[in-house]
Structures are given as structure tokens and as C-alpha cells.
Design a protein around this motif. Sequence first.
Motif, PDB file in Angstrom:
ATOM      1  N   VAL A  49      36.466  38.004  32.358  1.00  0.00           N
ATOM      2  CA  VAL A  49      35.214  37.992  33.124  1.00  0.00           C
ATOM      3  C   VAL A  49      34.496  36.850  33.084  1.00  0.00           C
ATOM      4  CG1 VAL A  49      35.945  40.442  33.289  1.00  0.00           C
ATOM      5  CG2 VAL A  49      34.436  39.187  31.709  1.00  0.00           C
ATOM      6  N   SER A  50      33.417  36.649  34.246  1.00  0.00           N
ATOM      7  CA  SER A  50      32.413  36.230  34.298  1.00  0.00           C
ATOM      8  C   SER A  50      31.054  36.736  33.421  1.00  0.00           C
ATOM      9  CB  SER A  50      32.073  35.804  35.795  1.00  0.00           C
ATOM     10  OG  SER A  50      30.857  36.367  36.075  1.00  0.00           O
ATOM     11  N   PRO A  51      30.176  36.161  33.436  1.00  0.00           N
ATOM     12  CA  PRO A  51      29.259  36.765  32.910  1.00  0.00           C
ATOM     13  C   PRO A  51      28.159  37.765  33.403  1.00  0.00           C
ATOM     14  CG  PRO A  51      28.785  34.152  32.515  1.00  0.00           C
ATOM     15  CD  PRO A  51      29.877  34.605  33.429  1.00  0.00           C
ATOM     16  N   LYS A  52      28.971  38.017  34.707  1.00  0.00           N
ATOM     17  CA  LYS A  52      28.022  39.179  35.975  1.00  0.00           C
ATOM     18  C   LYS A  52      28.619  40.146  35.971  1.00  0.00           C
ATOM     19  CE  LYS A  52      26.019  35.151  38.258  1.00  0.00           C
ATOM     20  NZ  LYS A  52      24.921  35.481  39.194  1.00  0.00           N
ATOM     21  N   LYS A  53      27.910  41.424  35.916  1.00  0.00           N
ATOM     22  CA  LYS A  53      28.091  42.252  35.802  1.00  0.00           C
ATOM     23  C   LYS A  53      29.175  42.734  36.810  1.00  0.00           C
ATOM     24  CE  LYS A  53      23.097  43.525  36.168  1.00  0.00           C
ATOM     25  NZ  LYS A  53      21.951  44.213  36.648  1.00  0.00           N
ATOM     26  N   ARG A  54      28.728  42.739  37.794  1.00  0.00           N
ATOM     27  CA  ARG A  54      30.116  42.714  39.031  1.00  0.00           C
ATOM     28  C   ARG A  54      31.505  42.567  38.824  1.00  0.00           C
ATOM     29  NH1 ARG A  54      27.134  39.283  41.049  1.00  0.00           N
ATOM     30  NH2 ARG A  54      27.819  37.168  41.881  1.00  0.00           N
ATOM     31  N   THR A  55      31.703  41.890  37.765  1.00  0.00           N
ATOM     32  CA  THR A  55      32.824  41.219  36.640  1.00  0.00           C
ATOM     33  C   THR A  55      33.394  42.268  35.815  1.00  0.00           C
ATOM     34  OG1 THR A  55      32.435  39.438  35.752  1.00  0.00           O
ATOM     35  CG2 THR A  55      33.151  38.985  37.832  1.00  0.00           C
ATOM     36  N   HIS A  56      32.371  42.128  35.239  1.00  0.00           N
ATOM     37  CA  HIS A  56      32.698  43.434  33.989  1.00  0.00           C
ATOM     38  C   HIS A  56      32.515  44.624  34.412  1.00  0.00           C
ATOM     39  CE1 HIS A  56      30.386  41.012  31.270  1.00  0.00           C
ATOM     40  NE2 HIS A  56      30.407  39.928  31.407  1.00  0.00           N
ATOM     41  N   SER A  57      31.520  45.526  35.579  1.00  0.00           N
ATOM     42  CA  SER A  57      32.382  46.258  36.527  1.00  0.00           C
ATOM     43  C   SER A  57      33.378  47.082  36.724  1.00  0.00           C
ATOM     44  CB  SER A  57      31.443  47.108  36.947  1.00  0.00           C
ATOM     45  OG  SER A  57      29.515  47.274  36.501  1.00  0.00           O
ATOM     46  N   THR A  58      33.715  45.831  37.738  1.00  0.00           N
ATOM     47  CA  THR A  58      35.749  45.889  38.015  1.00  0.00           C
ATOM     48  C   THR A  58      36.617  46.307  36.389  1.00  0.00           C
ATOM     49  OG1 THR A  58      34.681  44.745  39.359  1.00  0.00           O
ATOM     50  CG2 THR A  58      37.290  44.556  39.278  1.00  0.00           C
ATOM     51  N   PHE A  59      36.063  45.346  35.893  1.00  0.00           N
ATOM     52  CA  PHE A  59      37.461  45.894  34.271  1.00  0.00           C
ATOM     53  C   PHE A  59      36.702  46.667  33.435  1.00  0.00           C
ATOM     54  CE2 PHE A  59      39.130  41.325  34.728  1.00  0.00           C
ATOM     55  CZ  PHE A  59      40.224  41.703  36.098  1.00  0.00           C
ATOM     56  N   ARG A  60      35.239  47.001  33.565  1.00  0.00           N
ATOM     57  CA  ARG A  60      35.064  48.370  32.670  1.00  0.00           C
ATOM     58  C   ARG A  60      36.344  49.071  32.263  1.00  0.00           C
ATOM     59  NH1 ARG A  60      30.136  48.499  34.007  1.00  0.00           N
ATOM     60  NH2 ARG A  60      30.121  46.943  32.037  1.00  0.00           N
ATOM     61  N   PRO A  61      37.054  50.124  33.329  1.00  0.00           N
ATOM     62  CA  PRO A  61      37.914  51.865  32.677  1.00  0.00           C
ATOM     63  C   PRO A  61      38.981  50.476  32.188  1.00  0.00           C
ATOM     64  CG  PRO A  61      36.973  51.384  35.880  1.00  0.00           C
ATOM     65  CD  PRO A  61      36.715  50.228  35.091  1.00  0.00           C
ATOM     66  N   LEU A  62      39.705  49.444  33.208  1.00  0.00           N
ATOM     67  CA  LEU A  62      41.188  49.057  32.240  1.00  0.00           C
ATOM     68  C   LEU A  62      40.917  49.061  30.927  1.00  0.00           C
ATOM     69  CD1 LEU A  62      42.311  45.833  34.353  1.00  0.00           C
ATOM     70  CD2 LEU A  62      43.124  48.160  33.751  1.00  0.00           C
ATOM     71  N   SER A  63      39.429  48.089  30.481  1.00  0.00           N
ATOM     72  CA  SER A  63      38.923  48.092  28.956  1.00  0.00           C
ATOM     73  C   SER A  63      38.979  49.149  27.919  1.00  0.00           C
ATOM     74  CB  SER A  63      37.065  47.330  29.066  1.00  0.00           C
ATOM     75  OG  SER A  63      36.686  46.770  27.845  1.00  0.00           O
ATOM     76  N   GLN A  64      38.364  50.193  28.801  1.00  0.00           N
ATOM     77  CA  GLN A  64      37.968  51.410  28.002  1.00  0.00           C
ATOM     78  C   GLN A  64      39.173  51.677  27.579  1.00  0.00           C
ATOM     79  OE1 GLN A  64      34.475  53.219  30.423  1.00  0.00           O
ATOM     80  NE2 GLN A  64      33.139  52.430  29.634  1.00  0.00           N
ATOM     81  N   HIS A  65      40.055  52.064  28.715  1.00  0.00           N
ATOM     82  CA  HIS A  65      41.686  52.988  28.602  1.00  0.00           C
ATOM     83  C   HIS A  65      42.109  52.022  27.692  1.00  0.00           C
ATOM     84  CE1 HIS A  65      44.603  55.077  29.941  1.00  0.00           C
ATOM     85  NE2 HIS A  65      45.392  54.246  29.207  1.00  0.00           N
ATOM     86  N   PHE A  66      42.344  50.731  27.432  1.00  0.00           N
ATOM     87  CA  PHE A  66      43.399  50.173  26.417  1.00  0.00           C
ATOM     88  C   PHE A  66      43.433  49.064  25.885  1.00  0.00           C
ATOM     89  CE2 PHE A  66      45.571  50.204  30.886  1.00  0.00           C
ATOM     90  CZ  PHE A  66      46.776  50.756  30.280  1.00  0.00           C
ATOM     91  N   LYS A  67      41.648  49.803  25.463  1.00  0.00           N
ATOM     92  CA  LYS A  67      40.394  49.443  24.661  1.00  0.00           C
ATOM     93  C   LYS A  67      41.169  47.884  24.182  1.00  0.00           C
ATOM     94  CE  LYS A  67      40.981  53.371  21.850  1.00  0.00           C
ATOM     95  NZ  LYS A  67      40.357  54.294  22.703  1.00  0.00           N
ATOM     96  N   LEU A  68      40.925  47.493  25.108  1.00  0.00           N
ATOM     97  CA  LEU A  68      40.608  45.606  25.539  1.00  0.00           C
ATOM     98  C   LEU A  68      39.266  45.565  25.763  1.00  0.00           C
ATOM     99  CD1 LEU A  68      43.955  44.802  27.356  1.00  0.00           C
ATOM    100  CD2 LEU A  68      43.678  44.280  25.707  1.00  0.00           C
TER     101      LEU A  68
END
Length: 163
Positions: A49-68
Motif C-alpha cells: 500500500v501507499s502511505p495514504k489512509k484510503r489504500t490501507h482501508s481498501t486492503f484492511r479486510p484482506l489484511s485482517q482476515h488473512f493476517k497479512l
Amino acid sequence: MKIYLFRHAQKAMDFSGDPDLTPEGHAQASKLLDKVLKNELPTPTELWVSPKKRTHSTFRPLSQHFKLPMQIHESLLEQQPDETISHFQKRINALFEEAAQKKNAVVFFCSHYDVVLEAMNVITSDKDLSDSEFSHWSPCQYIGFETDGQGLYEFIEFKRVQL
């Protein structure tokens, strides 16, 4: 290895310079996870992701589900005011070259409109990425490639995460 480049989900309007997603954007991020869980997209092994919030928020569900963990890459930021187009293109090209060296990985990038458009100019693909089909990117639209690390990106798909 596979590389998927996503434009961030729908962002909110604010004047901070770093807005988060709208409620619709958060719904798109959840739908992105659903697409992976339904095997409509491969399971990522890395989330860049870029350092911007919107990129983090876009991948947050993936990150949390797969613990990535989300890996922050400054190279995924928008073109900077003092940055020439040549330097911007080199930055994007270097990012793709770095990802392409990751054998057997599935790397998901989340970035911004200008980065994804410029990526279409620097990626060497078996598909003509200068075609008008690739000239407009809606929020949470993505393109997928497979590469063997030798420089050619074989086109997989170009789609949008629908609500």
C-alpha cells in the motif's frame, strides 16, 4: 507469480490531503475480500500500500482476515509536485521489478489513479495497455498479471469490485 494492481476504493471528500473511504468505499473493500473468499481472485501473499489512509482501508479486510501485514511503499504514492514524469515512471517501474522477483507470490498493490495510469505506460505486457479500455479507472478497479520475473507481464483480467 501474480501481481494485482488496485485503485483504492471510493474515497471521502475532505481537505486533509489524506481522506479515508466513504461508506461505499468500505463496502467495496469488504466486497474485495468476498471476491478472494469466493476464489474470484487469488489469495494474496503480500499486500503493498501507499502511505495514504484510503489504500490501507481498501486492503484492511484482506489484511485482517488473512493476517497479512500491509507493507507501506512510498513508491505507490501519487506523483509529487517536484517529480518529473521520467522519475515517476522509473519509480513505478522499479516497484514492479521488485515485486516480480518474488517467486510464487501473489502481490496485491493498492495505489492511486495517477500511479495506475502511469503503470499502464511502463508495464511490458502481452496486451496493449495503451488501449482506451485501460484509460479510465473507477474506484476499486484492478488489473491482474502473471509474470515469471523476466520482464513480460501476461494479462489476466481487468475488472472492478462492484457494490
